[in-house]
Design an enzyme around this catalytic site. Structure first.
Site, PDB file in Angstrom:
ATOM      1  N   TYR A 148     -21.509 -24.566  47.961  1.00 38.41           N
ATOM      2  CA  TYR A 148     -21.703 -23.169  48.372  1.00 38.41           C
ATOM      3  C   TYR A 148     -23.190 -22.833  48.484  1.00 38.41           C
ATOM      4  O   TYR A 148     -23.622 -22.264  49.493  1.00 38.41           O
ATOM      5  CB  TYR A 148     -20.989 -22.218  47.416  1.00 38.41           C
ATOM      6  CG  TYR A 148     -21.079 -20.776  47.860  1.00 38.41           C
ATOM      7  CD1 TYR A 148     -20.257 -20.284  48.872  1.00 38.41           C
ATOM      8  CD2 TYR A 148     -22.002 -19.902  47.284  1.00 38.41           C
ATOM      9  CE1 TYR A 148     -20.348 -18.963  49.292  1.00 38.41           C
ATOM     10  CE2 TYR A 148     -22.102 -18.587  47.693  1.00 38.41           C
ATOM     11  CZ  TYR A 148     -21.269 -18.120  48.696  1.00 38.41           C
ATOM     12  OH  TYR A 148     -21.375 -16.809  49.119  1.00 38.41           O
ATOM     13  N   GLU A 155     -27.075 -21.386  56.152  1.00 43.31           N
ATOM     14  CA  GLU A 155     -26.732 -20.237  56.996  1.00 43.31           C
ATOM     15  C   GLU A 155     -27.916 -19.277  57.085  1.00 43.31           C
ATOM     16  O   GLU A 155     -28.338 -18.877  58.180  1.00 43.31           O
ATOM     17  CB  GLU A 155     -25.515 -19.502  56.430  1.00 43.31           C
ATOM     18  CG  GLU A 155     -24.214 -20.280  56.508  1.00 43.31           C
ATOM     19  CD  GLU A 155     -23.068 -19.539  55.837  1.00 43.31           C
ATOM     20  OE1 GLU A 155     -23.021 -18.293  55.940  1.00 43.31           O
ATOM     21  OE2 GLU A 155     -22.213 -20.193  55.196  1.00 43.31           O
TER      22      GLU A 155
END
Length: 222
Positions: A148, A155
């Site tokens: 994550y 991102e």
């Protein structure tokens, strides 16, 4: 009888859905690693573009699954994660080719694909067989601890890298005057998206830590 038939059809559909997306993400990971080894990170996006877009866009169905009650996953957890990934997939990588050769595309694709291969195989096995092996449950609720942060960092990094290209191109911008008397600047929308990651990332990580604690505690009791 009707309830039993619906339950069987539901499990069949969800099993097929999860395994289909599992194979899609497996293709993404295979192509990404193969291209990274043979040609370098600059060519990873070109190799995975179409299967990445298909696999990630298919996740929209998960929102519908939650809305109609096919799955128990809360929309409040599903919607932000899927939305952010769709935004990066289509609103950044596809829309601004200048970002496609960056090394963070490789870290993004590998983080996403490993996560999704584990997740979809977990749910696919659960729907098809009614159970999941303990090792797969552990992977499902533990690999996010590393993947994550690497995924969300990629991102954020790619959105940031795209900012000057967004500003220069003025793509997706709506300028005044127009018949709607409305303006929209995609550059500031991207900055807003980056701002949402600040509270959103830690919140989602905390949520997943809570889910991990509950899932692993339940598996020990069983």
């Amino acid at each position: 009888m009707a309830g039993g038939a619906f339950s069987a059809l539901r499990r069949l559909y969800l099993s097929l859905y999860n395994w289909a997306i599992f194979f899609g993400w497996s293709q993404v990971l295979f192509l990404a690693v193969k291209t990274l080894r043979e040609s370098g990170h600059e060519h990873v996006y070109g190799a995975v573009e179409r299967p990445l877009q298909l696999a990630q866009t298919a996740a929209v169905l998960e929102i519908l699954h939650g809305l109609v009650g096919l799955v128990r996953s809360p929309i409040t957890a599903t919607l932000p994660q899927i939305s952010s990934r769709l935004y990066v997939t289509w609103g950044i990588l596809y829309s601004f080719p200048e970002t496609q050769k960056h090394i963070m595309v490789s870290s993004l694709v590998i983080s996403w694909s490993i996560t999704e291969i584990i997740r979809y195989s977990f749910f696919g096995m659960k729907e098809a067989l009614g159970f999941t092996p303990s090792w797969l449950l552990w992977l499902r609720y533990s690999t996010f601890l590393l993947l994550y942060p690497t995924g969300i960092a990629s991102e954020v990094g790619l959105i940031y890298i795209a900012l000057p290209y967004i500003k220069k191109s003025e793509k997706y911008c709506i300028r005044m005057p127009n018949k709607w008397n409305y303006s929209f600047d995609y550059f500031y929308a991207a900055i807003l998206a980056l701002g949402i990651y600040v509270p959103g990332g830690p919140h989602m990580y905390s949520y997943m830590l809570g889910q991990r604690k509950k899932a692993l505690a339940k598996s020990k009791r069983e």
